[in-house]
Design a protein around this motif. Structure first.
Motif, PDB file in Angstrom:
ATOM      1  N   LEU B 109       0.801  -1.231   0.000  1.00  0.00           N
ATOM      2  CA  LEU B 109       0.000   0.000   0.000  1.00  0.00           C
ATOM      3  C   LEU B 109       0.832   1.277   0.000  1.00  0.00           C
ATOM      4  N   GLU B 110       2.143   1.128   0.267  1.00  0.00           N
ATOM      5  CA  GLU B 110       2.978   2.312   0.480  1.00  0.00           C
ATOM      6  C   GLU B 110       2.839   3.385  -0.606  1.00  0.00           C
ATOM      7  N   PRO B 111       2.940   3.005  -1.895  1.00  0.00           N
ATOM      8  CA  PRO B 111       2.830   4.068  -2.916  1.00  0.00           C
ATOM      9  C   PRO B 111       1.491   4.809  -2.855  1.00  0.00           C
ATOM     10  N   TYR B 112       0.419   4.098  -2.499  1.00  0.00           N
ATOM     11  CA  TYR B 112      -0.894   4.743  -2.415  1.00  0.00           C
ATOM     12  C   TYR B 112      -0.950   5.718  -1.243  1.00  0.00           C
ATOM     13  N   ILE B 113      -0.367   5.280  -0.100  1.00  0.00           N
ATOM     14  CA  ILE B 113      -0.406   6.145   1.083  1.00  0.00           C
ATOM     15  C   ILE B 113       0.424   7.395   0.835  1.00  0.00           C
ATOM     16  N   VAL B 114       1.633   7.192   0.294  1.00  0.00           N
ATOM     17  CA  VAL B 114       2.496   8.335   0.007  1.00  0.00           C
ATOM     18  C   VAL B 114       1.837   9.217  -1.064  1.00  0.00           C
ATOM     19  N   GLY B 115       1.229   8.573  -2.071  1.00  0.00           N
ATOM     20  CA  GLY B 115       0.552   9.301  -3.146  1.00  0.00           C
ATOM     21  C   GLY B 115      -0.620  10.110  -2.627  1.00  0.00           C
ATOM     22  N   ALA B 116      -1.296   9.582  -1.599  1.00  0.00           N
ATOM     23  CA  ALA B 116      -2.470  10.262  -1.047  1.00  0.00           C
ATOM     24  C   ALA B 116      -2.096  11.645  -0.523  1.00  0.00           C
ATOM     25  N   TYR B 117      -0.837  11.787  -0.097  1.00  0.00           N
ATOM     26  CA  TYR B 117      -0.347  13.068   0.380  1.00  0.00           C
ATOM     27  C   TYR B 117      -0.455  14.133  -0.716  1.00  0.00           C
ATOM     28  N   ALA B 118      -0.227  13.671  -1.962  1.00  0.00           N
ATOM     29  CA  ALA B 118      -0.134  14.612  -3.072  1.00  0.00           C
ATOM     30  C   ALA B 118      -1.503  14.954  -3.654  1.00  0.00           C
ATOM     31  N   VAL B 119      -2.536  14.132  -3.316  1.00  0.00           N
ATOM     32  CA  VAL B 119      -3.845  14.346  -3.939  1.00  0.00           C
ATOM     33  C   VAL B 119      -4.577  15.499  -3.264  1.00  0.00           C
ATOM     34  N   PRO B 120      -4.974  16.536  -4.001  1.00  0.00           N
ATOM     35  CA  PRO B 120      -5.796  17.577  -3.402  1.00  0.00           C
ATOM     36  C   PRO B 120      -7.226  17.042  -3.265  1.00  0.00           C
ATOM     37  N   VAL B 121      -7.515  16.526  -2.070  1.00  0.00           N
ATOM     38  CA  VAL B 121      -8.776  15.819  -1.825  1.00  0.00           C
ATOM     39  C   VAL B 121      -9.993  16.696  -2.159  1.00  0.00           C
ATOM     40  N   VAL B 122      -9.750  18.018  -2.111  1.00  0.00           N
ATOM     41  CA  VAL B 122     -10.825  18.982  -2.357  1.00  0.00           C
ATOM     42  C   VAL B 122     -11.537  18.690  -3.689  1.00  0.00           C
ATOM     43  N   VAL B 123     -10.808  18.105  -4.663  1.00  0.00           N
ATOM     44  CA  VAL B 123     -11.425  17.858  -5.971  1.00  0.00           C
ATOM     45  C   VAL B 123     -12.595  16.883  -5.862  1.00  0.00           C
ATOM     46  N   PHE B 124     -12.627  16.103  -4.793  1.00  0.00           N
ATOM     47  CA  PHE B 124     -13.741  15.161  -4.628  1.00  0.00           C
ATOM     48  C   PHE B 124     -14.958  15.819  -3.978  1.00  0.00           C
ATOM     49  N   LEU B 141     -16.174  14.721   5.643  1.00  0.00           N
ATOM     50  CA  LEU B 141     -15.490  13.676   4.886  1.00  0.00           C
ATOM     51  C   LEU B 141     -14.234  14.228   4.207  1.00  0.00           C
ATOM     52  N   THR B 142     -14.350  15.391   3.581  1.00  0.00           N
ATOM     53  CA  THR B 142     -13.191  15.994   2.906  1.00  0.00           C
ATOM     54  C   THR B 142     -12.090  16.315   3.919  1.00  0.00           C
ATOM     55  N   ALA B 143     -12.480  16.946   5.024  1.00  0.00           N
ATOM     56  CA  ALA B 143     -11.498  17.320   6.048  1.00  0.00           C
ATOM     57  C   ALA B 143     -10.863  16.072   6.651  1.00  0.00           C
ATOM     58  N   PHE B 144     -11.680  15.026   6.850  1.00  0.00           N
ATOM     59  CA  PHE B 144     -11.157  13.761   7.379  1.00  0.00           C
ATOM     60  C   PHE B 144     -10.093  13.192   6.450  1.00  0.00           C
ATOM     61  N   LEU B 145     -10.391  13.180   5.150  1.00  0.00           N
ATOM     62  CA  LEU B 145      -9.443  12.612   4.192  1.00  0.00           C
ATOM     63  C   LEU B 145      -8.134  13.407   4.155  1.00  0.00           C
ATOM     64  N   MET B 146      -8.233  14.717   4.330  1.00  0.00           N
ATOM     65  CA  MET B 146      -7.019  15.539   4.381  1.00  0.00           C
ATOM     66  C   MET B 146      -6.209  15.233   5.640  1.00  0.00           C
ATOM     67  N   ALA B 147      -6.898  15.048   6.757  1.00  0.00           N
ATOM     68  CA  ALA B 147      -6.217  14.947   8.052  1.00  0.00           C
ATOM     69  C   ALA B 147      -5.673  13.550   8.325  1.00  0.00           C
ATOM     70  N   VAL B 148      -6.338  12.531   7.756  1.00  0.00           N
ATOM     71  CA  VAL B 148      -5.984  11.167   8.137  1.00  0.00           C
ATOM     72  C   VAL B 148      -4.604  10.773   7.609  1.00  0.00           C
ATOM     73  N   VAL B 149      -4.203  11.343   6.474  1.00  0.00           N
ATOM     74  CA  VAL B 149      -2.930  10.930   5.874  1.00  0.00           C
ATOM     75  C   VAL B 149      -1.720  11.284   6.751  1.00  0.00           C
ATOM     76  N   PRO B 150      -1.591  12.562   7.202  1.00  0.00           N
ATOM     77  CA  PRO B 150      -0.433  12.835   8.070  1.00  0.00           C
ATOM     78  C   PRO B 150      -0.469  12.053   9.382  1.00  0.00           C
ATOM     79  N   VAL B 151      -1.680  11.823   9.929  1.00  0.00           N
ATOM     80  CA  VAL B 151      -1.756  11.057  11.182  1.00  0.00           C
ATOM     81  C   VAL B 151      -1.277   9.627  10.936  1.00  0.00           C
ATOM     82  N   LEU B 152      -1.766   9.020   9.877  1.00  0.00           N
ATOM     83  CA  LEU B 152      -1.390   7.647   9.531  1.00  0.00           C
ATOM     84  C   LEU B 152       0.117   7.535   9.311  1.00  0.00           C
TER      85      LEU B 152
END
Lengths: 274, 266
Positions: B109-124, B141-152
């Motif tokens: 999953l590593e590339p996806y997790i690292v990649g998630a950092y780069a995705v501007p979730v706002v587009v969803f 939901l949008t704020a959660f998706l932004m926040a969960v990546v650095p915590v993870l």
């Protein structure tokens, strides 16, 4: 023969009985320890020396109950050691002090885990800090201490458990040469005061002779205990003893025993690398 | 000569800064910024139609703080942020701990997790709006998706940085799982874990206000956007300043909590 000699485990001796350790990795079986047997008699200081990678630390982990041997067993008082025991505390090569705790609370850690009430564990930790020469540092944090002092905190943390046996895995390996020598002498003094059974892993022959009653010489892999050298130097081992010809004699004997093993272990490693 | 003059100024300022307590220096910095702002508007450098003078904002502040609308907007934004953050903290830490225990899965999953950092979730966000409607759900939901990546990610780093010797120490003392976690592993992971959580909160708040700005029916972000569209610049700036105060306040609160939780900072 007395009853004790026939059953040494009965009086707190630790018996290593035909321990064998093999690993299977990628379908290949590696024999780490072919066969190791020996007895650490109660109150004796025993060192294990051998070439690096010979399985000294693995044997220590087995005695500690941290690793199960493939066959054979370790016994104390007729009881087989199958899991970690709080009366077999270990001192590690790396700094293992907890940086967020004071020295006193570091020393009291094992007692805290064992559920000893706060007042009692603090009192006992304070006493032991006196033994290792760290009185006055109770409220310091580990990072305020030197590497040698931190290892003394780790030794105190083990001693406060009133160990049936103290296990030390190259405890001075990460220290510089001068500190190492001084902390070694400090351990000599502490041990002569407490007379706990010790099993001490090192690759330093002089350190082994300085401290030990007995030195077990391990061969390279697959390891066995090649020989046991009894170090009959007088105690306390003061400067005169440590500079005597007799001392150098033991160093020479051990070096002769270990030299061939180290040389062939090195050749093997070079072959494996090329 | 200019070079010598600069040297002279440096000589005189340095000891003065050194003698001043840090908080006093910070007050001076804020005062200097406000003065610069005032001078820029008063001197006509920026039009007072675009940027109001700080004194006008100050005069308007009590009026806005007295309205129920302000407090309900603030409460709305805060509740959205806290909900998103709480979910991100719980799921981020749990998933981080789980992935650390399952290194094979983590490697996949590593590339996806690292990649998630780069995705501007706002587009969803438009998608979420369509699916969940105009309420707080798509914002949370949008704020959660932004926040969960650095915590993870910081959880995974914190746990993988645990020293093997500390684990071995826990085992050799015959700790129960809970004792090992509570007395040795958790405190050892906190110095990396807490900044990750702090970052998660900052991301959650930034995402909440940002998304409210786009489409929402309440919240500080929504209000700032509305005031902007109505050319009510003074009120807009007062809301912006309030926003900054809330964010800075929470950051201070987290720093305080960190000092309480992390005993090694005492």
């Amino acid at each position: 023969m007395t009853a004790w000699d026939r059953d040494p485990a009965a009086r707190g001796d630790v018996v290593v009985d035909e321990v064998r350790m093999t690993y299977v990795s990628e379908g290949r079986t590696t024999v780490a320890i072919e066969n190791a047997s020996g007895t650490v008699r109660k109150g004796r200081f025993v060192s294990i020396i051998g070439p690096s990678g010979c399985g000294k630390s693995t044997l220590l982990d087995i005695v500690a109950g941290l690793t199960r041997p493939t066959s054979g067993q370790v016994r104390i008082g007729g009881e087989s050691v199958t899991s970690p025991r709080r009366d077999f505390p270990m001192v590690f090569q790396d700094d293992s002090t907890l940086h967020w705790r004071t020295v006193l609370d570091n020393v009291a850690l094992g007692l805290e885990i064992a559920g000893v009430p706060k007042a009692e564990r603090r009192a006992r930790a304070r006493d032991i800090l006196g033994v290792v020469g760290l009185r006055g540092f109770e409220h310091h944090r580990p990072r305020q201490l030197s590497g040698g002092m931190r290892q003394r905190v780790a030794i105190a943390r083990a001693l406060v458990m009133e160990p049936a046996m103290l296990l030390m895995d190259e405890p001075f390996g990460a220290l510089d040469q001068q500190t190492r020598t001084l902390v070694g002498i400090e351990l000599l003094r502490i041990w002569e005061e407490t007379r706990t059974s010790v099993l001490f892993v090192t690759h330093d022959i002089r350190e082994a002779v300085t401290l030990s009653d007995e030195v077990w010489v391990m061969s390279r892999r697959p390891s066995t205990i090649l020989d046991v050298v009894h170090v009959d130097l007088p105690r306390p081992r003061d400067t005169d003893v440590l500079r005597s010809a007799q001392f150098e004699g033991y160093v020479g004997v051990l070096w002769d025993l270990i030299q061939a093993e180290v040389a062939s272990a090195m050749r093997e490693q070079e072959r494996a690398a090329s | 000569m200019s070079v010598l003059d600069l040297g002279g100024i440096r000589m005189s300022i340095r000891p003065a800064l050194g003698r001043m307590p840090a908080w006093a220096t910070r007050v001076v910095v804020v005062a200097a910024l406000l003065t610069a702002w005032h001078l820029a508007v008063a001197g006509g450098l920026v039009s007072s139609l675009t940027v109001p003078a700080p004194l006008d904002c100050l005069r308007r502040l009590p009026g806005i703080l007295g309205t129920a609308a302000f407090w309900s907007d603030a409460a709305r934004s805060l509740r959205t942020t806290v909900e998103a953050f709480a979910a991100a903290a719980a799921i981020g830490v749990l998933a981080g701990a789980l992935l650390t225990r399952l290194p094979v899965v983590a490697r996949i999953l590593e590339p996806y997790i690292v990649g998630a950092y780069a995705v501007p979730v706002v587009v969803f966000y438009p998608t979420f709006l369509v699916v969940f409607g105009l309420g707080t759900a798509p914002i949370v939901l949008t704020a959660f998706l932004m926040a969960v990546v650095p915590v993870l990610m910081t959880t995974m780093v914190a746990l993988s940085e645990l020293r093997p010797t500390h684990r071995k120490l826990a085992r050799s003392l015959a700790c129960t799982r809970w004792q090992a976690f509570r007395s040795i592993l958790l405190p050892s992971a906190l110095p990396l874990l807490l900044p990750g959580l702090k970052l998660g909160f900052v991301y959650a708040m930034a995402a909440t206000v940002g998304v409210e700005f786009i489409v929402a029916d309440a919240g500080l972000g929504f209000r700032i956007g509305e005031l902007y569209r109505n050319f009510e610049t003074v009120d807009m700036y007062v809301h912006i300043l309030a926003m900054i105060a809330v964010a800075a306040g929470f950051n201070s609160l987290f720093n305080l909590l960190e000092r309480v939780i992390r005993k090694d900072l005492a």
